[in-house]
Design an enzyme around this catalytic site. Structure first.
Site, mmCIF file in Angstrom:
data_model
loop_
_atom_site.group_PDB
_atom_site.id
_atom_site.type_symbol
_atom_site.label_atom_id
_atom_site.label_comp_id
_atom_site.label_asym_id
_atom_site.label_seq_id
_atom_site.Cartn_x
_atom_site.Cartn_y
_atom_site.Cartn_z
ATOM 1 N N GLY A 189 0.826 -1.194 0.000
ATOM 2 C CA GLY A 189 0.000 0.000 0.000
ATOM 3 C C GLY A 189 0.863 1.248 0.000
ATOM 4 C CB CYS A 190 0.163 4.710 -1.089
ATOM 5 S SG CYS A 190 -1.527 4.853 -0.466
ATOM 6 C CE1 TYR A 191 -1.498 8.129 4.108
ATOM 7 C CE2 TYR A 191 -3.238 6.590 3.582
ATOM 8 C CZ TYR A 191 -2.812 7.884 3.771
ATOM 9 O OH TYR A 191 -3.704 8.926 3.620
ATOM 10 C CB SER A 194 5.206 6.781 2.554
ATOM 11 O OG SER A 194 4.206 6.703 3.555
#
Lengths: 383, 383, 383, 383
Positions: A189-191, A194
């Site tokens: 996932g993106c979160y 990061s």
């Protein structure tokens, strides 16, 4: 043999005939692509669920790929349409097939699948794909190793429990060797991307504590997808910010899974995402406690050592999402906090590229033995 | 006697003559304004430093004020210009004087001053104002009681040390009674307003600990002022977010001063502001530890009790800056964190209104014995 | 007698009790409002279709109105909800009733109706309202005098042909005297307002020709309403512009009707609206031919004479939508074109205020004998 | 031999060492680049005035170019800085030299110059460049053949009158053969590119009249450059639109020059640019009269025939700037107007790419005998 793995679509009206001019060499017939891994030959790619932003982004980025050739695009409700009806900006892309139903894809003409379907749907589709096809799944369906955790956070039993066991979690920089050997990769996932890229090395090195990790994250609105919802309307979303899904966001267990692997023990984090008026971009501000005696310089040294040979992870002051827009880069910085013993780690990515489709291509490159950064070296679009 | 306290300005070319129509009763001569406090008579107002955003905002909001009448606007570099040359949208405002130099203001025709000058400059100006004038200072010059702290954070000795002792810090809801008796009010900073309103009552009640308070704040770009700087250009600032002034923002000691007063002991906070692509609005996400045995329900009960009769502070789920744009409201919410014993407090304001000019008028209303919410009940501009 | 004309709604959870503090005098019982026109007594107002942007905007603006009191808000699909559930920013407004079904409104407790329903629906609703109620209709249903034209452009027979004959078209500055005597006012569309205010006086005076009038208009996205549509999503609409409805926009016959009245002969215009990334605001750039011998100075003199005593129409260089945001003003400018004999007329409004709800209140003020600008003198929100 | 044509710059602090990984083959020494035109060898490129947006954009696009290698970047006021200090997003680009003064460039190590200097300055610089260097000039200095016209619109005598005579105006699709033979190319302005591409073929074919051509254009804010000006601040420019430079924009004579060439007679146009809240993008809405008997279908057929083999010009309905963001494409559409005999031609580009740096690279590719679209086939960044 036809290049497209989808039935032929109709031509969009009033448009100039597509050009032969291409940056990629498409001369060789796709028929030999089964021997992929040799970069001189084509890999035939299907994008499932291509009418959403992550599907579009795979197509956009692959337009500069010398080896991967998109031969099927599926979108069940849009089947029969030219792709440029769904994404008008791609009327300029050459040789993009029209959309078809997933049931109409000829799988023996497909070497690789980017699966951009919604969660739950995905499990069943991926499970039933022929074994010769390599898969990068952009949904959340195979990200959590613990199927009970999946059931708890996603509200339903997992339907591909056996397959789950062999899927590799594809945070490329951290799991590169496993990805290379995988057939099915769960794209992070993106979160979680990061957050894990900066924090996992620091936890593994014992430089920060796993208690009281507080993450305040901000996402561009494209992260919420392309479905028409009132709160995502321009007039509602521009010129303001709000927290959402406080303590309940589904990326939380995925982040905790990664940090727990690094720590070798259970980790509970505080994670608050915010929706803000930008299309692309994600910033995670991570507030952490350092281990006794550790300084910010130690943290920085650790991250520099870890990522110095990585093409996509850079240390930069101060780290703005403006500087990664449209690119596959992750920029990280570390600051000393005013509270003694604390540090602030700031990490930015483009949620649709490194946070989704770019990393998916990065992984697929590895699956086919290609240089990892193929088609991914576009610089950020700034201004 | 002339209404304007500035020398007469020239008329802007090609504009329709100003109208007599007004919402405010301007019938009575300003000469009697020295008896201010009686709301039926006018208070003659000077705005110093009126060419910036906080000055403009005072003028905008006062256009609906029945008692305060702007009779002088200063802007040394713009002196002689119509105000609508500097702020074209206010060509529609009636009876706004043109800009003059601060040295040209006739102070005996002024009852009240909103001082919107830069810090350092302000101290000297305010110190020298005649004693009959009541002052709300929007700069940072009188916010820190400790002049040594001022010197440390603002880089210069304080030049009005005596005056500092009598100035009242004007966070209205928390210091109302002191404000009523003051002559000079230091209007709080935007970040400190958004943070202290929710946290001070919780600390005073002993519900949260003062250790490890972590504040991740996001501000609209108008907070950086109207000076032309490259990083504030539309093309540089739109569609992205970045942290700035990490651990070094000048509002930090102001916040700590307020929390220390509440706690009765020294407090060190973690404070990270972000600049984001919106003109107005400020969101402070505060991550706090609760005292042993305290729950989120206790926090909410405390805040509801504290603010239930306040016109401008509301509890609302979930709290978006969209919902306070252009208004003087502060919306607060409280969430249980995933880490046991922790809570998340989210507070939103419009940085230019409750965070600056609106609160300044709120304070000035009190200085003149007017209802506090006079001219401040405009609802937020949404969408 | 109860103040609300709707059945009582439930209280929103977790919110501070509403305040008694108000800027408007609500002391007098609403029972005497039938004698409206005396501004010291209340007029009881119902807003039909209050869950959209124009309905919200009426409520927002009326929060500062001393005479009009909102006592009913309808929204059939949202009936039973607090208004602040539908528009969270209005949790700060006092005494706003909850939403009810239109069939549940007690019409004898209503003096005035703002009708914000979709076209077609509106005709039947307005036709059946009791005769004691004064109506400003914000839909398109009664704007076109020619019911055949209505049928052609709106795709259905008009269902209130008799009522149509008595309705007054409420472009206030141009039809003020007729509005004063009306019972039902058709509130103009946003584009027609922005175009007719500058062009009608010029055509009436014979200063410009009616041939080859070319209008290139740009609208903020709120003009497309609050329904969730893909093309209105933030990620699709931000940072770009596109023309839409070229030669087919429904405001075209409305504009032509107004220009034809002014010219006394048929007029065909070129009209191209654009959707652009701003929430509020509308700019119409009108390219016109001047009559032989006429100069731009003549045009300017004509408009200055026409509008010099108007509260809401100003001439300003150069005319930006930034300068009318949130306000009821119309700013106009006139330029000499490079092609001899041609002029460029630029007109800006806020599409939701002067282009919709603000002008509706302006008209309603007239219907009740109140000063036209009551509650409408808020200055534009800039920055 | 060193690759950089500039003196060595210092290393930015705290950044990971630059990577060897590259998409372009930089193995061969640049020394042989004098034999440019053979695409297997490097062309050494200097970008003059690299601290502005067009300079940056050349660097960004060339990061994917297999032949052109940036070896010098000049910026007199920023000389000595790393390029990533000036454009932080390009910290991720490999092998970008630091900035130097233009006087410090070693011209014998340079094969090609992109000149991104301000007008007036440019003439002298380009005039003095060694003859072995091929030049694409992005300023306005050599666009107007008539040096008197230059003097009139740009406020000063032309200082390179002789050179002007040999410079080729590089609107690539219209002047391709001349560009191929040129040494110095004047790269067209953004507005002139967007207008001439659709209108020149229509005028040449006699399908539209040259009287009463009305162009309403809208530009993204990056078109105004990177200098810090108040009206370009985010808070001033977001969420609004305004016309500027009405009848006085310097691109007007450039457009007229192109249309006059096509028409074989003098042409006067009406041209009104607008500044709107988007970073990139330009839309020109052109309102034209068709020749007697001509229909919109004729216009469309003409344009389709003209551009059917062009890589960068497409016909598309309806044409939004969203669909060209970051790309070198020009999308055109044609509509029948409501006024009989009139048509509406809508053309969109990215002002920084096809309107500046992309077209500059397109031209430079031609100057060196490379495929025109090299490094320019990136698809638009959407969403």
């Amino acid at each position: 043999m036809q290049v497209s793995s989808c039935p032929s679509g109709r031509q969009a009206p009033f448009t100039v005939a597509r050009r032969a001019l291409q940056c990629r060499a498409v001369a060789a017939p796709a028929a030999t692509a089964a021997t992929a891994g040799k970069s001189t030959e084509q890999v035939r790619v299907a994008v499932l669920g291509a009418s959403g932003y992550t599907g579009e982004e795979v197509v956009r980025l692959l337009s500069l790929h010398p080896t991967f050739k998109v031969t099927a695009l599926t979108g069940d409700r849009q089947a029969g349409k030219e792709f440029s009806e769904v994404f008008p900006h791609l009327i300029t892309a050459t040789d993009v097939p029209s959309l078809c139903k997933i049931d109409d894809v000829k799988w023996d003409g497909v070497d690789a699948v980017f699966c951009c379907l919604p969660h739950a749907t995905t499990q069943v589709v991926v499970k039933d794909l022929p074994q010769h096809i390599k898969v990068v799944d952009l949904s959340a369906d195979f990200r959590l190793r613990d199927v009970n955790s999946y059931a708890e956070w996603y509200g339903g039993e997992h339907k591909a429990v056996e397959l789950q066991k062999e899927v590799v979690y594809g945070l490329t920089e951290l799991h590169r060797e496993a990805v290379k050997k995988a057939r099915v990769v769960a794209n992070p996932g993106c979160y979680p991307t990061s957050v894990q890229l900066p924090l996992v090395p620091l936890i593994e090195a014992g430089l920060i504590l796993t208690e009281d990790i507080i993450i305040d994250a901000k996402s561009g609105i494209s992260g919420a997808g392309r479905s028409a919802k009132q709160n995502l309307l321009y007039s509602e979303a521009t010129e303001g910010i709000n927290a959402y899904g406080v303590t309940k966001h589904r990326h939380m267990p995925e982040i905790e899974q990664g940090l727990e692997d690094a720590a070798g023990k259970p980790v509970r984090i505080s994670f608050t995402p915010h929706l803000m008026p930008m299309t692309r971009g994600m910033e995670s501000s991570c507030y952490v406690k350092m281990a006794p005696g550790i300084t910010v310089a130690d943290l920085r040294t650790c991250l520099e050592a870890k990522y110095k040979d990585e093409p996509f992870v850079h240390l930069l002051a101060p780290g703005s999402t403006h500087h990664v827009r449209g690119s596959n880069y992750n920029l990280i910085n570390v600051f000393e906090d005013r509270i003694p013993g604390r540090a602030i780690v700031i990490s930015v990515i483009d949620n649709l590229v490194k946070g989704a489709s770019g990393q998916a291509i990065q992984n697929m490159n590895l699956l086919f033995g290609l240089p990892e950064e193929t088609a991914l070296l576009q610089q950020a679009l700034f201004p």
